[in-house]
Write a protein that holds these residues in place. Structure first.
Motif, PDB file in Angstrom:
ATOM      1  N   VAL A   1       0.847  -1.205   0.000  1.00 15.00           N
ATOM      2  CA  VAL A   1       0.000   0.000   0.000  1.00 15.00           C
ATOM      3  C   VAL A   1       0.876   1.246   0.000  1.00 15.00           C
ATOM      4  CG1 VAL A   1      -1.657   1.343   1.367  1.00 15.00           C
ATOM      5  CG2 VAL A   1      -1.999  -1.122   1.053  1.00 15.00           C
ATOM      6  N   GLN A   2       1.885   1.284   0.883  1.00 13.45           N
ATOM      7  CA  GLN A   2       2.811   2.425   0.956  1.00 13.45           C
ATOM      8  C   GLN A   2       3.515   2.622  -0.389  1.00 13.45           C
ATOM      9  OE1 GLN A   2       3.757   4.711   3.225  1.00 13.45           O
ATOM     10  NE2 GLN A   2       5.541   5.438   2.111  1.00 13.45           N
ATOM     11  N   PHE A   3       3.999   1.532  -0.962  1.00 12.85           N
ATOM     12  CA  PHE A   3       4.690   1.568  -2.248  1.00 12.85           C
ATOM     13  C   PHE A   3       3.797   2.182  -3.326  1.00 12.85           C
ATOM     14  CE2 PHE A   3       5.527  -0.791  -6.282  1.00 12.85           C
ATOM     15  CZ  PHE A   3       6.784  -0.287  -6.563  1.00 12.85           C
ATOM     16  N   MET A   4       2.571   1.685  -3.452  1.00 18.96           N
ATOM     17  CA  MET A   4       1.678   2.176  -4.501  1.00 18.96           C
ATOM     18  C   MET A   4       1.229   3.610  -4.264  1.00 18.96           C
ATOM     19  SD  MET A   4       1.629   0.286  -7.023  1.00 18.96           S
ATOM     20  CE  MET A   4       0.420   1.271  -7.888  1.00 18.96           C
ATOM     21  N   GLN A   5       1.070   4.004  -3.015  1.00 21.17           N
ATOM     22  CA  GLN A   5       0.730   5.409  -2.743  1.00 21.17           C
ATOM     23  C   GLN A   5       1.837   6.323  -3.263  1.00 21.17           C
ATOM     24  OE1 GLN A   5       0.079   5.322   1.506  1.00 21.17           O
ATOM     25  NE2 GLN A   5      -2.151   5.146   1.279  1.00 21.17           N
ATOM     26  N   GLN A   6       3.075   5.936  -3.024  1.00 24.47           N
ATOM     27  CA  GLN A   6       4.204   6.744  -3.489  1.00 24.47           C
ATOM     28  C   GLN A   6       4.335   6.704  -5.010  1.00 24.47           C
ATOM     29  OE1 GLN A   6       6.028   8.869  -1.626  1.00 24.47           O
ATOM     30  NE2 GLN A   6       4.458   8.320  -0.131  1.00 24.47           N
ATOM     31  N   VAL A   7       4.076   5.547  -5.599  1.00 26.74           N
ATOM     32  CA  VAL A   7       4.127   5.440  -7.063  1.00 26.74           C
ATOM     33  C   VAL A   7       3.087   6.370  -7.679  1.00 26.74           C
ATOM     34  CG1 VAL A   7       3.677   3.907  -9.031  1.00 26.74           C
ATOM     35  CG2 VAL A   7       5.093   3.113  -7.130  1.00 26.74           C
ATOM     36  N   ARG A   8       1.856   6.316  -7.167  1.00 25.24           N
ATOM     37  CA  ARG A   8       0.792   7.184  -7.694  1.00 25.24           C
ATOM     38  C   ARG A   8       1.159   8.659  -7.555  1.00 25.24           C
ATOM     39  NH1 ARG A   8      -2.653   4.283  -4.014  1.00 25.24           N
ATOM     40  NH2 ARG A   8      -3.135   2.292  -4.989  1.00 25.24           N
TER      41      ARG A   8
ATOM     42  N   ASP B   1      13.883   6.269 -13.392  1.00 21.66           N
ATOM     43  CA  ASP B   1      13.167   6.167 -12.117  1.00 21.66           C
ATOM     44  C   ASP B   1      12.234   4.962 -12.134  1.00 21.66           C
ATOM     45  OD1 ASP B   1      14.402   8.484 -11.174  1.00 21.66           O
ATOM     46  OD2 ASP B   1      12.749   9.777 -11.825  1.00 21.66           O
ATOM     47  N   TRP B   2      11.579   4.751 -13.281  1.00 18.80           N
ATOM     48  CA  TRP B   2      10.704   3.586 -13.406  1.00 18.80           C
ATOM     49  C   TRP B   2      11.512   2.291 -13.300  1.00 18.80           C
ATOM     50  CZ3 TRP B   2       5.737   2.889 -12.785  1.00 18.80           C
ATOM     51  CH2 TRP B   2       4.874   3.968 -12.920  1.00 18.80           C
ATOM     52  N   ASP B   3      12.753   2.297 -13.784  1.00 15.17           N
ATOM     53  CA  ASP B   3      13.607   1.116 -13.652  1.00 15.17           C
ATOM     54  C   ASP B   3      13.831   0.788 -12.178  1.00 15.17           C
ATOM     55  OD1 ASP B   3      13.807   1.054 -16.427  1.00 15.17           O
ATOM     56  OD2 ASP B   3      15.807   1.982 -16.464  1.00 15.17           O
ATOM     57  N   TYR B   4      14.087   1.829 -11.376  1.00 12.42           N
ATOM     58  CA  TYR B   4      14.285   1.620  -9.940  1.00 12.42           C
ATOM     59  C   TYR B   4      12.993   1.133  -9.283  1.00 12.42           C
ATOM     60  CZ  TYR B   4      18.951   3.661  -9.920  1.00 12.42           C
ATOM     61  OH  TYR B   4      20.286   3.892 -10.131  1.00 12.42           O
ATOM     62  N   ALA B   5      11.877   1.723  -9.650  1.00 13.83           N
ATOM     63  CA  ALA B   5      10.587   1.308  -9.085  1.00 13.83           C
ATOM     64  C   ALA B   5      10.270  -0.136  -9.480  1.00 13.83           C
ATOM     65  CB  ALA B   5       9.479   2.257  -9.548  1.00 13.83           C
ATOM     66  N   THR B   6      10.573  -0.505 -10.706  1.00 13.82           N
ATOM     67  CA  THR B   6      10.325  -1.869 -11.171  1.00 13.82           C
ATOM     68  C   THR B   6      11.194  -2.867 -10.415  1.00 13.82           C
ATOM     69  OG1 THR B   6       9.679  -1.069 -13.342  1.00 13.82           O
ATOM     70  CG2 THR B   6      10.356  -3.381 -13.200  1.00 13.82           C
ATOM     71  N   ALA B   7      12.447  -2.512 -10.202  1.00 13.13           N
ATOM     72  CA  ALA B   7      13.337  -3.393  -9.435  1.00 13.13           C
ATOM     73  C   ALA B   7      12.810  -3.562  -8.013  1.00 13.13           C
ATOM     74  CB  ALA B   7      14.751  -2.819  -9.417  1.00 13.13           C
TER      75      ALA B   7
ATOM     76  N   LEU C   1       0.256   0.994 -14.598  1.00 13.40           N
ATOM     77  CA  LEU C   1       0.872   2.327 -14.608  1.00 13.40           C
ATOM     78  C   LEU C   1       2.198   2.315 -15.367  1.00 13.40           C
ATOM     79  CD1 LEU C   1       0.161   3.499 -10.937  1.00 13.40           C
ATOM     80  CD2 LEU C   1      -0.956   4.299 -13.038  1.00 13.40           C
ATOM     81  N   GLU C   2       2.989   1.284 -15.134  1.00 15.50           N
ATOM     82  CA  GLU C   2       4.290   1.173 -15.810  1.00 15.50           C
ATOM     83  C   GLU C   2       4.106   1.003 -17.315  1.00 15.50           C
ATOM     84  OE1 GLU C   2       8.365  -1.391 -15.257  1.00 15.50           O
ATOM     85  OE2 GLU C   2       6.453  -2.410 -14.924  1.00 15.50           O
ATOM     86  N   THR C   3       3.191   0.161 -17.700  1.00 15.37           N
ATOM     87  CA  THR C   3       2.929  -0.070 -19.126  1.00 15.37           C
ATOM     88  C   THR C   3       2.384   1.189 -19.777  1.00 15.37           C
ATOM     89  OG1 THR C   3       2.510  -2.403 -18.692  1.00 15.37           O
ATOM     90  CG2 THR C   3       1.658  -1.508 -20.760  1.00 15.37           C
ATOM     91  N   SER C   4       1.524   1.885 -19.070  1.00 16.40           N
ATOM     92  CA  SER C   4       0.974   3.141 -19.585  1.00 16.40           C
ATOM     93  C   SER C   4       2.099   4.140 -19.859  1.00 16.40           C
ATOM     94  CB  SER C   4      -0.017   3.717 -18.570  1.00 16.40           C
ATOM     95  OG  SER C   4      -0.427   4.995 -18.945  1.00 16.40           O
ATOM     96  N   ARG C   5       3.064   4.222 -18.971  1.00 13.15           N
ATOM     97  CA  ARG C   5       4.195   5.134 -19.162  1.00 13.15           C
ATOM     98  C   ARG C   5       5.031   4.704 -20.364  1.00 13.15           C
ATOM     99  NH1 ARG C   5       7.246   9.351 -16.737  1.00 13.15           N
ATOM    100  NH2 ARG C   5       8.879   9.700 -18.263  1.00 13.15           N
ATOM    101  N   ASP C   6       5.258   3.404 -20.494  1.00 20.57           N
ATOM    102  CA  ASP C   6       6.029   2.911 -21.639  1.00 20.57           C
ATOM    103  C   ASP C   6       5.336   3.249 -22.953  1.00 20.57           C
ATOM    104  OD1 ASP C   6       7.945   1.863 -19.952  1.00 20.57           O
ATOM    105  OD2 ASP C   6       7.168  -0.190 -20.047  1.00 20.57           O
ATOM    106  N   VAL C   7       4.035   3.052 -23.001  1.00 22.73           N
ATOM    107  CA  VAL C   7       3.266   3.346 -24.216  1.00 22.73           C
ATOM    108  C   VAL C   7       3.311   4.842 -24.514  1.00 22.73           C
ATOM    109  CG1 VAL C   7       0.930   3.382 -25.191  1.00 22.73           C
ATOM    110  CG2 VAL C   7       1.781   1.330 -24.060  1.00 22.73           C
ATOM    111  N   LYS C   8       3.172   5.670 -23.486  1.00 20.57           N
ATOM    112  CA  LYS C   8       3.232   7.128 -23.668  1.00 20.57           C
ATOM    113  C   LYS C   8       4.601   7.536 -24.201  1.00 20.57           C
ATOM    114  CE  LYS C   8       3.322  11.467 -21.102  1.00 20.57           C
ATOM    115  NZ  LYS C   8       4.647  11.810 -21.601  1.00 20.57           N
TER     116      LYS C   8
END
Length: 180
Positions: free
Chosen positions: A107-114, A124-130, A164-171
């Motif tokens: 929950v904490q992780f996703m709140q920060q991601v959002r 940054d997304w690479d770090y979040a994905t890891a 969210l990650e896929t959406s960013r990649d597509v964008k």
């Protein structure tokens, strides 16, 4: 039915050519010239479309090449720890998460991601994905001891992260292939 301007133009020109070729008031030479003109128009449109596709293909390949090169670069350990601290707060020690603390960690992780995702770079997304992979690994390790309700919530959060990650990649890909 396609309603692009080129299609409508092509359709109108085709109708005019058909009317001309079916007309009893024209000579075979006039009909032949109308067909040639229509063929030139179609060739021109096809060449323009091919040029656009070639350009988009090159840009997509360049984007893919840059992404692959970025992914080959190892993540900086200190930066990864900082990122984990920012995204997980007090849940930063992933290996110590228990069946009762893993759901609040997600929950904490996703709140920060959002909150932060709009200003993140691809790195940054690479770090979040890891970090997500580490959380998922811990989840798999202790999954059999997690309450069903918490597991369902975690799975929903995992799915949201992937979306969210896929959406960013597509964008980013879309931005890379756009006409500039």
């Amino acid at each position: 039915m396609n309603s692009s301007p080129n299609f409508r133009l092509l359709t109108a020109a085709s109708v005019a050519a058909l009317l001309l070729t079916a007309s009893c008031d024209t000579t075979p030479r006039e009909r032949q010239e109308a067909v040639r003109e229509e063929a030139r128009n179609i060739d021109t449109l096809a060449n323009r479309a091919a040029d656009k596709l070639r350009t988009v293909g090159r840009r997509a390949a360049r984007f893919d090449s840059v992404s692959r090169q970025r992914n080959r670069q190892p993540l900086d350990t200190a930066a990864a720890r900082t990122f984990a601290s920012q995204l997980l707060g007090s849940y930063g020690d992933i290996e110590q998460l228990t069946p009762t603390t893993i759901e609040p960690a997600f929950v904490q992780f996703m709140q920060q991601v959002r909150t932060n995702r709009k200003q993140w770079t691809q790195r940054d997304w690479d770090y979040a994905t890891a970090l997500s992979r580490r959380l998922n690994s811990r989840f798999r390790t202790i999954r059999l001891d997690i309450k069903g309700r918490d597991e369902l919530h975690i799975r929903a959060l995992q799915t949201e992260f992937t979306a969210l990650e896929t959406s960013r990649d597509v964008k980013d890909l879309s931005d890379a292939v756009k006409d500039k």
